[in-house]
Scaffold this motif. Structure first.
Motif, PDB file in Angstrom:
ATOM      1  N   PRO A  13       0.805  -1.311   0.023  1.00 33.60           N
ATOM      2  CA  PRO A  13       0.043  -0.143  -0.108  1.00 33.60           C
ATOM      3  C   PRO A  13       0.918   1.271  -0.117  1.00 33.60           C
ATOM      4  CG  PRO A  13      -0.197  -1.175   2.070  1.00 33.60           C
ATOM      5  CD  PRO A  13       0.544  -2.066   1.183  1.00 33.60           C
ATOM      6  N   SER A  14       0.337   2.606  -0.276  1.00 33.52           N
ATOM      7  CA  SER A  14       1.218   3.620  -0.660  1.00 33.52           C
ATOM      8  C   SER A  14       1.558   4.153   0.806  1.00 33.52           C
ATOM      9  CB  SER A  14       0.070   4.608  -1.402  1.00 33.52           C
ATOM     10  OG  SER A  14       0.813   5.888  -0.925  1.00 33.52           O
ATOM     11  N   LEU A  15       2.738   4.121   0.845  1.00 33.00           N
ATOM     12  CA  LEU A  15       3.101   4.744   2.502  1.00 33.00           C
ATOM     13  C   LEU A  15       2.957   6.313   2.657  1.00 33.00           C
ATOM     14  CD1 LEU A  15       6.656   3.200   3.520  1.00 33.00           C
ATOM     15  CD2 LEU A  15       4.644   3.172   4.848  1.00 33.00           C
ATOM     16  N   PHE A  36       5.572  16.238   8.683  1.00 30.99           N
ATOM     17  CA  PHE A  36       6.415  16.643   7.296  1.00 30.99           C
ATOM     18  C   PHE A  36       5.923  15.510   6.232  1.00 30.99           C
ATOM     19  CE2 PHE A  36       9.309  18.602  10.487  1.00 30.99           C
ATOM     20  CZ  PHE A  36       9.464  19.543  10.108  1.00 30.99           C
ATOM     21  N   GLY A  37       4.617  14.890   6.594  1.00 30.28           N
ATOM     22  CA  GLY A  37       4.603  13.749   5.865  1.00 30.28           C
ATOM     23  C   GLY A  37       3.669  13.992   4.338  1.00 30.28           C
ATOM     24  N   ALA A  38       2.705  15.103   4.495  1.00 24.95           N
ATOM     25  CA  ALA A  38       1.870  15.196   3.343  1.00 24.95           C
ATOM     26  C   ALA A  38       2.595  15.725   2.180  1.00 24.95           C
ATOM     27  CB  ALA A  38       0.762  15.941   3.870  1.00 24.95           C
ATOM     28  N   ALA A 100      -3.953  12.725 -11.153  1.00 26.37           N
ATOM     29  CA  ALA A 100      -2.616  12.299 -12.058  1.00 26.37           C
ATOM     30  C   ALA A 100      -2.144  10.960 -11.805  1.00 26.37           C
ATOM     31  CB  ALA A 100      -1.547  13.410 -11.909  1.00 26.37           C
ATOM     32  N   LYS A 101      -2.441  10.309 -10.449  1.00 31.38           N
ATOM     33  CA  LYS A 101      -2.118   9.075 -10.182  1.00 31.38           C
ATOM     34  C   LYS A 101      -2.932   8.115 -11.105  1.00 31.38           C
ATOM     35  CE  LYS A 101      -1.471   8.052  -5.741  1.00 31.38           C
ATOM     36  NZ  LYS A 101      -1.601   7.666  -4.493  1.00 31.38           N
ATOM     37  N   HIS A 102      -4.095   8.322 -11.414  1.00 26.15           N
ATOM     38  CA  HIS A 102      -4.976   7.550 -12.438  1.00 26.15           C
ATOM     39  C   HIS A 102      -4.217   7.926 -13.789  1.00 26.15           C
ATOM     40  CE1 HIS A 102      -9.109   6.887 -14.335  1.00 26.15           C
ATOM     41  NE2 HIS A 102      -8.491   5.910 -14.101  1.00 26.15           N
ATOM     42  N   TYR A 124      12.306   7.254  -6.367  1.00 29.09           N
ATOM     43  CA  TYR A 124      11.246   7.472  -7.425  1.00 29.09           C
ATOM     44  C   TYR A 124       9.954   7.650  -6.526  1.00 29.09           C
ATOM     45  CZ  TYR A 124      11.086   2.756  -5.764  1.00 29.09           C
ATOM     46  OH  TYR A 124      11.256   1.591  -4.793  1.00 29.09           O
ATOM     47  N   TRP A 125       8.845   8.224  -7.244  1.00 32.02           N
ATOM     48  CA  TRP A 125       7.689   8.360  -6.484  1.00 32.02           C
ATOM     49  C   TRP A 125       7.219   6.841  -6.267  1.00 32.02           C
ATOM     50  CZ3 TRP A 125       2.108   8.833  -8.832  1.00 32.02           C
ATOM     51  CH2 TRP A 125       1.378   9.075  -7.903  1.00 32.02           C
ATOM     52  N   THR A 126       6.663   6.881  -5.117  1.00 27.56           N
ATOM     53  CA  THR A 126       6.228   5.426  -4.780  1.00 27.56           C
ATOM     54  C   THR A 126       5.324   4.549  -5.413  1.00 27.56           C
ATOM     55  OG1 THR A 126       5.647   4.389  -2.667  1.00 27.56           O
ATOM     56  CG2 THR A 126       4.493   6.308  -3.224  1.00 27.56           C
ATOM     57  N   ILE A 205       3.609  16.803 -12.578  1.00 26.70           N
ATOM     58  CA  ILE A 205       2.328  17.421 -11.705  1.00 26.70           C
ATOM     59  C   ILE A 205       3.083  18.452 -11.070  1.00 26.70           C
ATOM     60  CG2 ILE A 205       2.996  15.496 -10.042  1.00 26.70           C
ATOM     61  CD1 ILE A 205      -0.575  16.554 -11.006  1.00 26.70           C
ATOM     62  N   TYR A 206       4.354  18.664 -10.879  1.00 24.29           N
ATOM     63  CA  TYR A 206       5.018  19.654 -10.008  1.00 24.29           C
ATOM     64  C   TYR A 206       5.394  20.841 -10.934  1.00 24.29           C
ATOM     65  CZ  TYR A 206       4.496  16.510  -6.173  1.00 24.29           C
ATOM     66  OH  TYR A 206       4.188  15.422  -5.292  1.00 24.29           O
ATOM     67  N   GLU A 207       5.114  20.740 -12.061  1.00 26.03           N
ATOM     68  CA  GLU A 207       5.510  21.984 -13.048  1.00 26.03           C
ATOM     69  C   GLU A 207       5.632  23.438 -12.418  1.00 26.03           C
ATOM     70  OE1 GLU A 207       2.325  22.272 -15.940  1.00 26.03           O
ATOM     71  OE2 GLU A 207       3.536  23.882 -17.078  1.00 26.03           O
ATOM     72  N   SER A 237      -4.033  18.811  -9.026  1.00 28.53           N
ATOM     73  CA  SER A 237      -3.990  18.671  -7.535  1.00 28.53           C
ATOM     74  C   SER A 237      -2.879  19.834  -6.869  1.00 28.53           C
ATOM     75  CB  SER A 237      -3.432  17.306  -7.275  1.00 28.53           C
ATOM     76  OG  SER A 237      -4.201  16.339  -7.633  1.00 28.53           O
ATOM     77  N   LYS A 238      -1.759  19.698  -7.622  1.00 30.67           N
ATOM     78  CA  LYS A 238      -0.712  20.729  -6.781  1.00 30.67           C
ATOM     79  C   LYS A 238      -0.613  22.019  -7.317  1.00 30.67           C
ATOM     80  CE  LYS A 238       0.606  16.266  -5.756  1.00 30.67           C
ATOM     81  NZ  LYS A 238       0.788  15.522  -4.616  1.00 30.67           N
ATOM     82  N   ALA A 239      -0.949  22.530  -8.446  1.00 30.98           N
ATOM     83  CA  ALA A 239      -0.589  23.977  -8.806  1.00 30.98           C
ATOM     84  C   ALA A 239      -1.783  24.580  -8.249  1.00 30.98           C
ATOM     85  CB  ALA A 239      -0.621  23.873 -10.207  1.00 30.98           C
TER      86      ALA A 239
HETATM   87  N1  GLU Z   1       2.031  12.192  -3.847  1.00 34.03           N
HETATM   88  C1  GLU Z   1       1.961  12.811  -2.643  1.00 34.03           C
HETATM   89  C2  GLU Z   1       2.963  12.154  -1.842  1.00 34.03           C
HETATM   90  O1  GLU Z   1       4.079  11.480  -2.522  1.00 34.03           O
HETATM   91  C3  GLU Z   1       0.458  12.302  -2.067  1.00 34.03           C
HETATM   92  C4  GLU Z   1       0.240  11.040  -1.839  1.00 34.03           C
HETATM   93  C5  GLU Z   1       0.250  10.247  -2.808  1.00 34.03           C
HETATM   94  O2  GLU Z   1      -0.311  10.374  -3.899  1.00 34.03           O
HETATM   95  O3  GLU Z   1       1.053   8.974  -2.906  1.00 34.03           O
HETATM   96  O4  GLU Z   1       3.073  12.355  -0.755  1.00 34.03           O
END
Ligand code: GLU
Ligand code: PMP
Length: 388
Positions: A13-15, A36-38, A100-102, A124-126, A205-207, A237-239
């Motif tokens: 699952p996404s940590l 500092f998680g979010a 953007a995850k979708h 990398y992004w998780t 997404i962070y453009e 989401s981010k911008a």
């Molecule tokens: N992308 C953000 C992060 O890395 C939000 C959580 C997620 O979508 O995984 O914390």
């Protein structure tokens, strides 16, 4: 009999999401957590965007739309990509997704068969490796180095390729490192991909969140040959601080866009109708809120950089984009999960262990939180690091 499919049973699952909700739950119990998680902007969605969605709801925009989104939104996205990113896409090449995850998931599902390899620069992004595994394909990691600002070189990419390589993932500005690739670096990577007809998933997404004179470049804008292999992914989401609205999009070569449309027609159908009207307003409206949010992130970034560099037994790079620090904790001798757990239980400071990003000698600190929380959290973090 195993109920869960083999490809899914081994996924984690996404940590990033679970730490954020754990910190929220602790706060609700009255525990004074500094989180500092979010990876989620702490600002509200700008008013004019909310107003447009409310108006759409009241006007009866409560039905299905075309699977790929309403025409005005796809047109608005094509215009944005042309003007901001210098890539020409027809509105038909754009599919609006549920975040953007979708979008990333749809793109990987549309392009990768079982046995295909997807090259992912690490850290990398998780979610990338799990998405790749979920479709039966195989992630191939390219270990990047802190000395090179955690960026994959074209040569490292070339060396990681095999006859099974189908796709490479480029994420700039980067989560979790804050690295931003230059135009030259992206051109070199794009040329290697083009020489072997490798698809490029470019997660942008962070453009809008870059600092000083750092410029974001879209790899798909660098040549026609590269654009014809690129799936450009972005979202709201981010911008625009619209995480809960769940709106992202893919812009892709027509046959890939059609495949994504087909997948979506059998899975989610269109993204929420009235939310799409908010997104139209976001693209059409003033962008002064984005500038304000980025200046606020920048103040936090500079404060944190000075504080982290002064601690001694941890190190980091100066992030050029996004809103994260990847902090190297190797010298403490503690692995990331253990470090993050102790930091949370002893000091009530929530961070994401680097293992979630493929780097067990680090933890990620997000600065999408207020300066007073950052100050207090860093006092505790410093005390914890100095004791190890
Ligand atoms: N992308 C953000 C992060 O890395 C939000 C959580 C997620 O979508 O995984 O914390
Ligand atoms: N890509 C990266 C690199 C991210 O950090 C995130 C964070 N959530 C996403 C994609 C997904 O964003 P969204 O909320 O639009 O699904």
């Amino acid at each position: 009999m195993e109920f869960v499919a083999e490809t899914i049973a081994d996924l984690s699952p996404s940590l990033t999401l679970s730490i954020t909700s754990q910190a929220k739950a602790m706060r609700e119990e009255g525990i004074d957590v500094c989180s500092f998680g979010a990876g989620e902007p702490d600002f509200d969605t700008p008013q004019h965007i909310k107003a447009a969605a409310i108006e759409a709801l009241q006007d009866g925009q409560t039905k299905y739309t075309a699977v790929a989104g309403v025409a005005a939104l796809r047109k608005g996205i094509a215009k944005k990509l042309r003007e901001d990113n210098h890539i020409n896409y027809e509105p038909e090449q754009i599919v609006v997704n549920c975040g953007a995850k979708h979008s990333c998931f749809n793109a990987i599902l549309a392009c990768c068969d079982a046995g295909d390899e997807v090259i992912i620069p690490s850290p990398y992004w998780t979610s990338y490796p799990e998405m790749v595994r979920a479709v039966g394909a195989e992630p191939v990691f390219v270990e990047t180095r802190q000395e090179n600002d955690w960026k994959m070189t074209a040569e490292e990419f070339d060396n990681a390729m095999s006859g099974s390589t189908k796709m490479v993932i480029v994420n700039s500005p980067n989560n979790p490192t804050g690295a931003v690739y230059t135009k030259e670096e992206l051109t070199a990577i794009g040329e290697v991909a083009a020489s072997e007809d490798i698809l490029i998933l470019s997660d942008e997404i962070y453009e809008k969140i870059t600092y000083d004179d750092t410029e974001h470049h879209s790899i798909g804008s660098l040549s026609d040959e590269i654009r014809n292999l690129t799936i450009t992914i972005n979202g709201f989401s981010k911008a625009y601080s619209m995480t809960g609205w769940r709106l992202g999009y893919t812009a892709a070569p027509q046959e890939i866009a059609d495949a994504i449309d087909t997948i979506q027609s059998h899975s989610t159908s269109n993204p929420t109708t009235f939310a799409q009207y908010g997104a139209i307003a976001a693209l059409a409206g003033e962008h002064s809120e984005i500038i304000d949010m980025v200046s606020e992130y920048d103040i936090r970034r500079q404060y944190m950089l000075n504080r982290i560099q002064a601690i001694g037994n941890v190190s980091t790079i100066e992030p050029k984009g996004a809103f994260y620090f990847l902090v190297n904790i190797e010298k403490t001798g503690i692995k990331s999960v253990n470090f993050a757990e102790k930091l949370l239980s002893r000091m009530q400071v929530a961070t994401v262990p680097g293992i979630a990003f493929g780097h067990d000698q680090s933890i990620r600190l997000s600065y999408a939180t207020s300066l007073p929380i950052i100050k207090e959290g860093l006092d505790r973090f410093e005390e914890f690091c100095k004791a190890h």
